[in-house]
Write an enzyme that holds these catalytic residues in place. Structure first.
Site, short mmCIF file in Angstrom:
data_model
loop_
_atom_site.label_atom_id
_atom_site.label_comp_id
_atom_site.label_asym_id
_atom_site.label_seq_id
_atom_site.Cartn_x
_atom_site.Cartn_y
_atom_site.Cartn_z
N SER A 22 0.82 -1.22 0.00
CA SER A 22 0.00 0.00 0.00
C SER A 22 0.86 1.28 0.00
O SER A 22 0.58 2.20 -0.76
CB SER A 22 -0.98 0.00 1.17
OG SER A 22 -0.30 0.00 2.42
N ASN A 23 1.89 1.32 0.84
CA ASN A 23 2.76 2.51 0.84
C ASN A 23 3.58 2.59 -0.45
O ASN A 23 3.80 3.68 -0.99
CB ASN A 23 3.68 2.50 2.06
CG ASN A 23 3.11 3.26 3.22
OD1 ASN A 23 2.53 4.33 3.05
ND2 ASN A 23 3.23 2.73 4.42
N LEU A 96 10.79 -6.17 6.97
CA LEU A 96 10.76 -6.73 8.33
C LEU A 96 12.10 -7.29 8.80
O LEU A 96 12.17 -7.93 9.84
CB LEU A 96 9.69 -7.83 8.40
CG LEU A 96 8.28 -7.38 8.01
CD1 LEU A 96 7.30 -8.53 8.21
CD2 LEU A 96 7.85 -6.15 8.79
N LYS A 97 13.15 -7.04 8.06
CA LYS A 97 14.49 -7.44 8.47
C LYS A 97 15.25 -6.22 8.98
O LYS A 97 14.92 -5.08 8.67
CB LYS A 97 15.25 -8.07 7.31
CG LYS A 97 14.66 -9.38 6.82
CD LYS A 97 14.96 -10.52 7.79
CE LYS A 97 14.53 -11.85 7.23
NZ LYS A 97 14.90 -12.97 8.10
N ASN A 113 12.43 5.32 6.66
CA ASN A 113 11.40 4.39 7.10
C ASN A 113 10.24 5.20 7.65
O ASN A 113 10.42 6.32 8.13
CB ASN A 113 11.95 3.44 8.16
CG ASN A 113 11.05 2.23 8.37
OD1 ASN A 113 10.16 1.95 7.56
ND2 ASN A 113 11.27 1.50 9.45
N HIS A 115 7.16 4.99 10.46
CA HIS A 115 6.73 4.22 11.63
C HIS A 115 5.31 4.64 12.00
O HIS A 115 5.03 5.84 12.11
CB HIS A 115 7.67 4.46 12.81
CG HIS A 115 7.44 3.50 13.93
ND1 HIS A 115 7.73 2.16 13.83
CD2 HIS A 115 6.89 3.67 15.15
CE1 HIS A 115 7.39 1.55 14.95
NE2 HIS A 115 6.88 2.45 15.76
N GLU A 185 -0.22 7.62 6.50
CA GLU A 185 1.04 7.17 5.91
C GLU A 185 1.06 7.39 4.41
O GLU A 185 2.06 7.84 3.84
CB GLU A 185 1.26 5.69 6.21
CG GLU A 185 1.58 5.38 7.65
CD GLU A 185 1.91 3.91 7.85
OE1 GLU A 185 2.19 3.21 6.86
OE2 GLU A 185 1.89 3.46 9.01
#
Length: 204
Positions: A22-23, A96-97, A113, A115, A185
């Site tokens: 989505s982002n 996710l890493k 990033n 958040h 976002e």
């Protein structure tokens, strides 16, 4: 229209193998509509099973898959792309890493990033996605939102470059908070990317 200079800013996005995109799509749509000298050179995924890959095909976003089971090899592949394609910025979209400090230092370009919360205590290793919204809901906070920040050794506590706050006092579940924050976002992230790169370029 933003992005009227002749220089093209090339970006790579990193997403996990469960990314819905989505982002990523919000960033791509914003670039095409309002900042046409910004482009996603590659959307990088860690698995061919990522649901967002089909969306990349439909939206004609170039993509590539690198397994992240061996992060050393993953980072080596990323470094080659960054150097070969002369990438200006790495953007995390549900990645996710945890990238190593040596990689962050060696690529010599910023990593951004987003958040899904305003307060640092709802960030950090292992606190992402719905876990953040559930923690915010359990804390009875009246406001949430999103922060865009530089990735550094502290990861989700790097220097904030943009943020937006929203009231969540009427939300009756973590899912309601998640829906409201995701809308924020999608608006905040692409604008922050464009503003950050334009400001960085102007002081070089």
């Amino acid at each position: 229209m933003e992005g009227t200079t002749s220089e093209v800013f090339r970006i790579v996005t990193l997403s996990s193998g469960i990314s819905r995109g989505s982002n990523l799509l919000a960033i791509n749509d914003y670039f095409r509509e309002k900042a046409n000298n910004f482009s996603i050179e590659y959307a990088v995924f860690t698995s061919v099973k990522a649901p967002a890959i089909d969306k990349c095909r439909v939206s004609q976003i170039p993509y590539i898959v690198f397994s992240a089971r061996n992060m050393e090899l993953f980072e080596k592949s990323m470094l080659e792309i960054i150097q070969d394609k002369q990438i200006h910025l790495v953007v995390l979209c549900g990645f996710l890493k945890r990238l190593s400090s040596s990689f962050i230092d060696s690529i010599e370009i910023p990593i951004l990033n987003i958040h899904p919360a305003l307060l640092p205590r709802f960030g950090g290793l292992g606190m992402y996605g719905m876990a953040v919204h559930e923690a915010v809901f359990a804390s009875q906070e009246t406001h949430s939102g999103a922060t865009v920040h530089l990735v550094d050794d502290h990861y989700d506590h790097g220097r904030i470059i943009a943020k937006e706050e929203i009231s969540i006092s009427g939300c009756k579940s973590a899912n309601e908070i998640a829906d409201k924050v995701l809308t924020v976002e999608h608006m905040l992230y692409p604008r922050a990317i464009v503003s950050y790169l334009q400001a960085t370029k102007s002081v070089c």
